[in-house]
Structure formats: C-alpha cells, structure tokens
Design a protein around this motif. Structure first.
Motif, PDB file in Angstrom:
ATOM      1  N   GLU A 278      33.324  43.558  29.988  1.00 47.40           N
ATOM      2  CA  GLU A 278      33.482  43.845  31.937  1.00 47.40           C
ATOM      3  C   GLU A 278      33.091  45.226  31.895  1.00 47.40           C
ATOM      4  N   ASN A 279      31.903  45.198  33.325  1.00 46.06           N
ATOM      5  CA  ASN A 279      32.188  45.559  35.032  1.00 46.06           C
ATOM      6  C   ASN A 279      33.146  45.419  35.743  1.00 46.06           C
ATOM      7  N   LEU A 280      33.920  45.966  35.825  1.00 41.17           N
ATOM      8  CA  LEU A 280      34.623  45.708  37.361  1.00 41.17           C
ATOM      9  C   LEU A 280      34.008  46.071  38.375  1.00 41.17           C
ATOM     10  N   MET A 281      33.379  47.809  38.514  1.00 49.75           N
ATOM     11  CA  MET A 281      32.467  47.374  39.914  1.00 49.75           C
ATOM     12  C   MET A 281      31.318  45.768  39.936  1.00 49.75           C
ATOM     13  N   THR A 282      31.164  45.365  39.148  1.00 51.78           N
ATOM     14  CA  THR A 282      30.397  44.858  39.281  1.00 51.78           C
ATOM     15  C   THR A 282      30.906  43.616  39.320  1.00 51.78           C
ATOM     16  N   TRP A 283      31.884  43.015  39.073  1.00 57.22           N
ATOM     17  CA  TRP A 283      32.996  41.976  38.852  1.00 57.22           C
ATOM     18  C   TRP A 283      33.302  40.944  40.420  1.00 57.22           C
ATOM     19  N   SER A 284      32.453  39.967  40.566  1.00 58.51           N
ATOM     20  CA  SER A 284      32.882  39.486  42.164  1.00 58.51           C
ATOM     21  C   SER A 284      34.196  38.010  41.573  1.00 58.51           C
ATOM     22  N   LEU A 285      34.225  37.641  43.433  1.00 56.11           N
ATOM     23  CA  LEU A 285      35.051  36.681  43.184  1.00 56.11           C
ATOM     24  C   LEU A 285      34.291  35.870  43.043  1.00 56.11           C
ATOM     25  N   PRO A 286      34.660  34.060  42.500  1.00 60.35           N
ATOM     26  CA  PRO A 286      34.268  34.018  43.868  1.00 60.35           C
ATOM     27  C   PRO A 286      32.846  33.370  44.564  1.00 60.35           C
ATOM     28  N   ASP A 287      33.964  33.697  45.788  1.00 64.45           N
ATOM     29  CA  ASP A 287      33.272  33.698  47.259  1.00 64.45           C
ATOM     30  C   ASP A 287      32.036  34.628  47.273  1.00 64.45           C
ATOM     31  N   GLY A 288      32.539  36.215  46.429  1.00 63.61           N
ATOM     32  CA  GLY A 288      31.166  37.027  46.041  1.00 63.61           C
ATOM     33  C   GLY A 288      31.772  38.434  46.698  1.00 63.61           C
ATOM     34  N   ARG A 289      32.720  38.402  47.520  1.00 68.39           N
ATOM     35  CA  ARG A 289      33.267  39.331  47.258  1.00 68.39           C
ATOM     36  C   ARG A 289      33.332  40.456  45.991  1.00 68.39           C
ATOM     37  N   SER A 290      33.087  41.648  45.536  1.00 67.94           N
ATOM     38  CA  SER A 290      32.984  43.204  44.988  1.00 67.94           C
ATOM     39  C   SER A 290      33.261  43.725  45.130  1.00 67.94           C
ATOM     40  N   LEU A 291      33.704  44.928  44.142  1.00 66.88           N
ATOM     41  CA  LEU A 291      33.046  46.311  44.952  1.00 66.88           C
ATOM     42  C   LEU A 291      32.380  47.166  45.506  1.00 66.88           C
ATOM     43  N   VAL A 292      31.283  46.065  44.889  1.00 69.19           N
ATOM     44  CA  VAL A 292      29.768  46.381  45.210  1.00 69.19           C
ATOM     45  C   VAL A 292      30.050  45.848  46.455  1.00 69.19           C
ATOM     46  N   ARG A 293      29.916  45.097  46.472  1.00 72.34           N
ATOM     47  CA  ARG A 293      29.957  44.676  48.278  1.00 72.34           C
ATOM     48  C   ARG A 293      30.805  45.711  49.316  1.00 72.34           C
ATOM     49  N   GLY A 294      32.021  46.304  48.543  1.00 75.03           N
ATOM     50  CA  GLY A 294      32.270  47.348  48.939  1.00 75.03           C
ATOM     51  C   GLY A 294      31.813  48.865  49.425  1.00 75.03           C
ATOM     52  N   VAL A 295      31.008  49.352  48.701  1.00 68.32           N
ATOM     53  CA  VAL A 295      30.025  50.112  48.421  1.00 68.32           C
ATOM     54  C   VAL A 295      28.552  49.673  49.215  1.00 68.32           C
ATOM     55  N   GLU A 296      28.113  48.450  49.731  1.00 70.84           N
ATOM     56  CA  GLU A 296      27.160  48.422  50.470  1.00 70.84           C
ATOM     57  C   GLU A 296      27.584  47.597  52.270  1.00 70.84           C
ATOM     58  N   PHE A 297      28.744  48.291  52.026  1.00 67.95           N
ATOM     59  CA  PHE A 297      29.665  47.897  53.263  1.00 67.95           C
ATOM     60  C   PHE A 297      29.822  48.921  53.968  1.00 67.95           C
ATOM     61  N   LEU A 298      30.331  50.258  53.289  1.00 63.12           N
ATOM     62  CA  LEU A 298      30.571  51.671  53.449  1.00 63.12           C
ATOM     63  C   LEU A 298      29.504  52.547  53.477  1.00 63.12           C
ATOM     64  N   ALA A 299      28.745  52.883  52.296  1.00 61.38           N
ATOM     65  CA  ALA A 299      27.538  53.647  52.564  1.00 61.38           C
ATOM     66  C   ALA A 299      26.286  53.475  53.556  1.00 61.38           C
ATOM     67  N   PRO A 300      26.218  53.108  54.498  1.00 53.43           N
ATOM     68  CA  PRO A 300      25.391  53.118  55.597  1.00 53.43           C
ATOM     69  C   PRO A 300      25.822  54.582  56.319  1.00 53.43           C
ATOM     70  N   TYR A 301      27.330  53.579  56.431  1.00 52.57           N
ATOM     71  CA  TYR A 301      28.618  55.305  57.811  1.00 52.57           C
ATOM     72  C   TYR A 301      28.455  56.022  56.875  1.00 52.57           C
ATOM     73  N   LEU A 302      28.546  56.035  55.442  1.00 55.42           N
ATOM     74  CA  LEU A 302      28.931  57.541  54.664  1.00 55.42           C
ATOM     75  C   LEU A 302      26.672  58.030  54.909  1.00 55.42           C
ATOM     76  N   ALA A 303      26.139  57.458  55.261  1.00 53.32           N
ATOM     77  CA  ALA A 303      24.963  58.263  55.286  1.00 53.32           C
ATOM     78  C   ALA A 303      24.229  58.435  56.854  1.00 53.32           C
ATOM     79  N   ASN A 304      25.426  57.850  57.573  1.00 51.79           N
ATOM     80  CA  ASN A 304      25.321  58.566  59.092  1.00 51.79           C
ATOM     81  C   ASN A 304      26.153  57.973  59.484  1.00 51.79           C
ATOM     82  N   LYS A 305      27.284  58.760  59.647  1.00 53.77           N
ATOM     83  CA  LYS A 305      28.298  58.648  60.646  1.00 53.77           C
ATOM     84  C   LYS A 305      28.060  57.720  62.297  1.00 53.77           C
ATOM     85  N   SER A 306      26.930  58.066  62.609  1.00 53.43           N
ATOM     86  CA  SER A 306      26.696  57.933  63.554  1.00 53.43           C
ATOM     87  C   SER A 306      26.870  56.181  63.913  1.00 53.43           C
ATOM     88  N   THR A 307      26.809  56.246  63.332  1.00 52.61           N
ATOM     89  CA  THR A 307      26.381  53.855  63.434  1.00 52.61           C
ATOM     90  C   THR A 307      27.964  53.448  62.522  1.00 52.61           C
TER      91      THR A 307
END
Length: 371
Positions: A278-307
């Motif tokens: 079991e990989n808890l990075m990719t494990w998700s709740l029934p509604d799709g929330r997961s740590l992958v989604r967390g990285v998807e949310f934050l990664a663009p702002y790490l790549a370009n803080k001005s956004t």
C-alpha cells in the motif's frame, strides 16, 4: 509524464550529502546541556523553548505575554531548538552519507553524535517535552511544544540506516532504542502528547510523523498501525479540502509557509507508513482526496510563487520555497517529471534558521526504501 528511467535519487543526492557529511566529520557534538534557560522550570537535561509568537504586553511590562500570530519574538529562548536543529542537520547528513557510501567514518561520527544526545547521562536530553513552548506569565510548558522535536523523525530513520555498521555496537543500539521507546511512550501517554495528537492542523501531522518514525525505529507494529489509521481516518479527511489545499494552514498569517510545511510533513508520514502492499502517497479517500492531489494543488505555486492566490506571508515570504520533500515524494509516487524538475532546481540546504526549522526532511534518501 513519466520519470526518466535512469533517474537515481541516491546518485543525485550523493555529492551533496557526502560534501555536507565530510564537513561535519570532526564536529564536536553539543547537546542541550551546553545552554541553560534561566527562565525554564526544568533542569539541565530538559529541553526548553518559548512560544514564538508571544510578546511582552505593551500596556504592562510585568503582565503575562500576549500573542501576535506569525510574528516571532527574537528575545525568546531558542538555544535548545537551535542545538537540536544543528544536531539533526549534522546527524542526518552523516547517516545519509553512510547509507549512500558505506563509509564507516560517517557511521562512527553519527554514532558519536547520537551518544551525546541520547545515551551519555551527563549530556543526554531527557525523553520528554515538559518545558517546551513555555509562555512567560502563562505556562511553564504546553502541548504544542511537542512540535519542537519533529526533526527527530529524520534522526530516527538515520539510526535505522546505521544498522549493520561497525560503529553501532549492540549495547549502543539498545540504549538508543530505549530512548526512542521512552519518548514514543511519552508523546503517546502524557497529556501534552495526547492533546497534540488531537490537533487538527500541522501540529497533529507533526505528532503523527514523530510517532510513526519512532515506532518504525523500535519496531512497534501497534503504534504504526495506529498511525496508519490516523492518516486515513483523521489527518487526511479532516485537514484536506476537495482541491487539495489545507484550509487551516491557508487561514494563517503565513499561509504559504504553513501550507508547504504541512504537505511536506504529511508526505513524509506517508513515506514512513507505506508498504509494498500500500502506497499512502497515492491512496485516496472515496471522494478522491489524496496526497497526490495535495501536491497537484501546491506544486504550481512552488514552481512559480508569483501565482500564489493569497497575500504574501507576513514573514519569510522571500525565503520560500526550497527543495520541498513533497515534490520528490510526489514525483517518485506518480512519475511526474515536472515535480522532479522543480525539486531539483530549488535550494537543498537553506541557511535561514526559520526555513530550516520548518524543513524537518532534508535527506529523502533516508525516507525511501524503508523496510
């Protein structure tokens, strides 16, 4: 996009880690006993710190301190925290260098450091945090002080990496296991630790990271199972919004830094708790929330803080981001090359103390391929 097949985290990290480890080979360990907080209610071997955001009352210098969220009081006692940060940085580099090279010099230096902090009765830190995050005129210690030892999570994994070295003798390993077993028991049973485990923000995440790393080190399967349950049933569902953000962190006066910190810690927790099944990075709740989604949310702002959609943090806005572990853990779990490239170009070893304090995962090689 898939990661290039020839990407090798160990090979990528080896030059940086060995350089850091070589620089601290002969460093003399200094534990908390080398600094005394005259305002602490504890003794010489007791960790002490004072709440960051608490200040003298401008209306009455003799009154209890008052809070100013996000604004650090530079006059508060932080020497023990600085010593712990320095130890975790040096020990982590030495342990990671040993894992990457097998060079016994690094193992010997790492064991020497750990002995001073956890074994030698004259210099060891007592395995509790009764006097952490004190507030003048209000409290000699608080439950939220448990977060001050979040850097010991990487230390615990570093000790695991030293197993098999000539330097880590059986008696020494047993003494280290005893310290971490005692501390795990304290954070799991003392009211301060119990209260912290119930926190619904980054404090609860940091408690779980410590409990998981310590339990992994001492092979406490029951505690590990409880941490997995907390991750699935409490931490992820109660902290993450549908878009992958952490609303409680986003509501702070330093939302950017707090959002980064909580995601880093939660992905580190997933790294410790994941198994071949079991990989808890990719494990998700029934509604799709997961740590992958967390990285998807934050990664663009790490790549370009001005956004970043919110106001700049009230402090340290210019110092973020650095080489955030959430990016590499996310990339390794999903094959996202864009996350890998962002991670690779960011600063791996920040010098600003506040940034270092909020970067408890500095050597990802100690967090992957755990058995």
């Amino acid at each position: 996009m898939l990661l290039p097949l020839d990407f090798d985290l160990a090979a990528h990290e080896r030059p940086r880690v060995v350089h850091l480890a070589e620089a601290v080979l002969s460093t003399e360990p200094r534990s908390i006993t080398s600094a005394v907080n005259s305002r602490s209610a504890g003794g010489r071997n007791d960790f002490s710190s004072e709440g960051d955001y608490w200040w003298p009352d401008p209306k009455d210098a003799h009154a209890p301190y008052v809070q100013r969220d996000g604004l650090t009081n530079p006059d508060n006692f932080v020497a023990h925290r600085q010593l712990l940060l320095g130890f975790a940085r040096d020990f982590g580099a030495l342990a990671a260098a040993y894992k990457l090279t097998g060079d016994e010099r690094f193992a010997a230096a790492a064991v020497r450091q750990a002995h001073v902090w956890f074994v030698d009765p004259t210099t060891r830190m007592n395995p509790h945090l009764l006097y952490s995050q004190a507030i003048k005129g209000r409290s000699t210690g608080r439950s939220i002080g448990v977060i001050d030892t979040v850097h010991l999570a990487e230390v615990a994994l570093g000790i695991e990496a030293l197993r098999g070295s000539k330097a880590l003798m059986k008696d020494e390993e047993a003494a280290l296991m005893a310290w971490f077993r005692d501390y795990l028991k304290w954070i799991s049973t003392h009211p301060y630790g119990v209260d912290e485990s119930k926190a619904e923000n980054n404090h609860g995440t940091c408690w779980a990271l410590q409990a998981a790393a310590f339990a992994h080190l001492v092979k406490d399967d029951g505690a590990l199972a409880d941490c997995r349950r907390r991750f699935k049933e409490i931490l992820l569902p109660n902290q993450m919004a549908p878009d992958g953000s952490f609303p409680r962190e986003m509501a702070r006066t330093k939302p950017y830094g707090y959002a980064i910190f909580n995601l880093d810690v939660m992905t580190g927790l997933a790294a410790v708790l994941s198994s071949e099944d079991e990989n808890l990075m990719t494990w998700s709740l029934p509604d799709g929330r997961s740590l992958v989604r967390g990285v998807e949310f934050l990664a663009p702002y790490l790549a370009n803080k001005s956004t970043w959609p919110k106001k700049p943090d009230v402090m340290y806005w210019d110092n973020w981001p650095v080489r955030q572990p959430a990016l590499i853990f996310g990339a390794l779990a999903t094959g996202r090359q864009d996350w890998l490239e962002t991670w690779k170009r960011l600063e791996p070893d920040p010098q600003i103390e506040e940034i270092r304090r909020n970067l408890p995962i500095r050597n990802p090689v100690l967090w992957v391929n755990l058995k």
